[in-house]
Design an enzyme around this catalytic site. Structure first.
Site, PDB file in Angstrom:
ATOM      1  N   ASP A 167       0.823  -1.175  -0.084  1.00 31.40           N
ATOM      2  CA  ASP A 167      -0.020  -0.105   0.051  1.00 31.40           C
ATOM      3  C   ASP A 167       0.835   1.301   0.010  1.00 31.40           C
ATOM      4  OD1 ASP A 167      -1.730  -2.060   0.706  1.00 31.40           O
ATOM      5  OD2 ASP A 167      -3.050  -0.723   1.771  1.00 31.40           O
ATOM      6  N   LYS A 235      -6.991   3.433  -3.627  1.00 33.79           N
ATOM      7  CA  LYS A 235      -7.375   3.366  -2.242  1.00 33.79           C
ATOM      8  C   LYS A 235      -7.499   4.731  -1.837  1.00 33.79           C
ATOM      9  CE  LYS A 235      -5.431   2.265   2.388  1.00 33.79           C
ATOM     10  NZ  LYS A 235      -4.373   1.284   3.098  1.00 33.79           N
ATOM     11  N   LYS A 271     -10.230   0.379  -2.421  1.00 34.50           N
ATOM     12  CA  LYS A 271      -9.774   0.043  -1.075  1.00 34.50           C
ATOM     13  C   LYS A 271     -10.592   1.336  -0.260  1.00 34.50           C
ATOM     14  CE  LYS A 271      -7.126  -1.174   2.667  1.00 34.50           C
ATOM     15  NZ  LYS A 271      -5.760  -1.704   3.025  1.00 34.50           N
TER      16      LYS A 271
END
Length: 335
Positions: A167, A235, A271
């Site tokens: 991430d 995300k 996400k």
């Protein structure tokens, strides 16, 4: 279709952009995207948020939410012991109910990856196969303020330690200054750093930090930029900046993913992370995903919740469905 099954990333970007991914070409492309109707977006999100699901579907929805959670601890005080406790909960969320599914992944800082991998043991692997992945934040999370060399080393170290997913955070300062070529290059280089010696790659989630991008148009442009540069997921947030995930922002990102799929046949994940604390809120996101990109996105390699406290509320709701009454908050573990 995976990112490795299509044209290489530079080829795909050059074809879609009509030139090399430098500031000028990217500006022309990103600022040529249709503007976001903020009122319309928020109205669509509000309408989706009012959809209800039948009681018979609620048990399915609660289990699905658990299967899509990245159970997270990202604190300066994290210890190997805390990570082991997190993994234990990821594997057995409700010790009183063996039918309770596992979460998709545990998300930790890079230096905690070896402890997570060791604690998972044989359960470490693909969440689509019922196992649990290890996700690591990288690239000078949460600020993203570091040299490219440090970001690449941060990523490579986590992947070498066993991280299945990275991430990363974009350089929001560079993006807001219009240095799109720099942001593109950093994402593409981090994507390369996700590659392992055996030719496989860790999945790359690109954190936009939507709360700092200030406008829906910027969020839309950043989403397109992240996908063009090779992100496997987009995300919303680090969870360290407010506002974090919101339903309108997630809806907008899902619409970008839908448009990308229609244009290329390639599926990109989404996400939302930060601020999703109750099963009621999480169900709103399930409905939004299903209505925007289809139920096929409701699987771990295409949708995740980034959360630390959501799981406990979902477990309490599952217990209520089973027993007919609410359990006390002390029924579930704090970690």
């Amino acid at each position: 279709m995976s990112r490795t099954e299509v044209q290489t990333l530079p080829e795909r970007a050059v074809e879609l952009l009509g030139g090399q991914p430098d500031d000028t070409t990217l500006r022309r492309y990103l600022h040529g995207l249709p503007g976001v109707d903020a009122v319309g977006l928020e109205q669509r999100a509000a309408a989706l948020g009012t959809r209800s699901i039948k009681t018979t579907s609620k048990a399915w929805a609660l289990d699905k939410i658990i299967e899509l959670i990245d159970l997270t601890t990202l604190e300066g005080a994290d210890t190997p012991g805390k990570v082991r406790s997190l993994v234990a909960k990821a594997l057995i969320p409700d010790a009183a109910d063996p039918t309770c599914p596992r979460v998709a992944a545990v998300c930790v800082y890079g230096d905690m990856v070896p402890f997570a991998v060791l604690a998972l043991g044989d359960a470490h692997g693909d969440p689509d196969a019922g196992l649990v992945s290890v996700a690591a934040v990288a690239t000078a999370f949460p600020s993203g303020r570091a040299s490219l060399e440090i970001k690449l080393a941060d990523t490579a170290e986590a992947v070498a330690a066993g991280a299945d997913e990275i991430d990363m955070v974009i350089d929001r300062g560079a993006f807001l200054a219009g240095r799109y070529g720099l942001v593109f290059d950093q994402i593409a280089r981090v994507k390369q750093a996700c590659r392992r010696a055996d030719g496989t790659s860790a999945s790359l989630k690109v954190i936009l930090e939507t709360g700092e991008l200030t406008t829906y148009d910027n969020i839309k442009r950043a989403s397109w930029l992240a996908i063009l540069a090779g992100g496997d997921f987009i995300k919303t947030s680090t969870g360290k900046v407010q506002p974090a995930a919101t339903l309108p922002t997630t809806l907008l990102m899902l619409e970008v993913v839908r448009d990308w799929y229609r244009a290329t046949g390639e599926k990109i994940g989404v996400k939302p992370a930060g601020g999703i604390r109750t099963s009621k809120d999480a169900i709103k996101y399930l409905v939004t995903v299903a209505e925007t990109v289809g139920e096929e996105w409701l699987q771990p390699h295409l949708f995740r919740y980034g959360a630390s406290s959501l799981l406990n509320d979902v477990l309490l709701q599952r217990q209520k469905l089973r027993s007919g009454h609410y359990s006390g908050a002390d029924y579930v573990t704090i970690d």
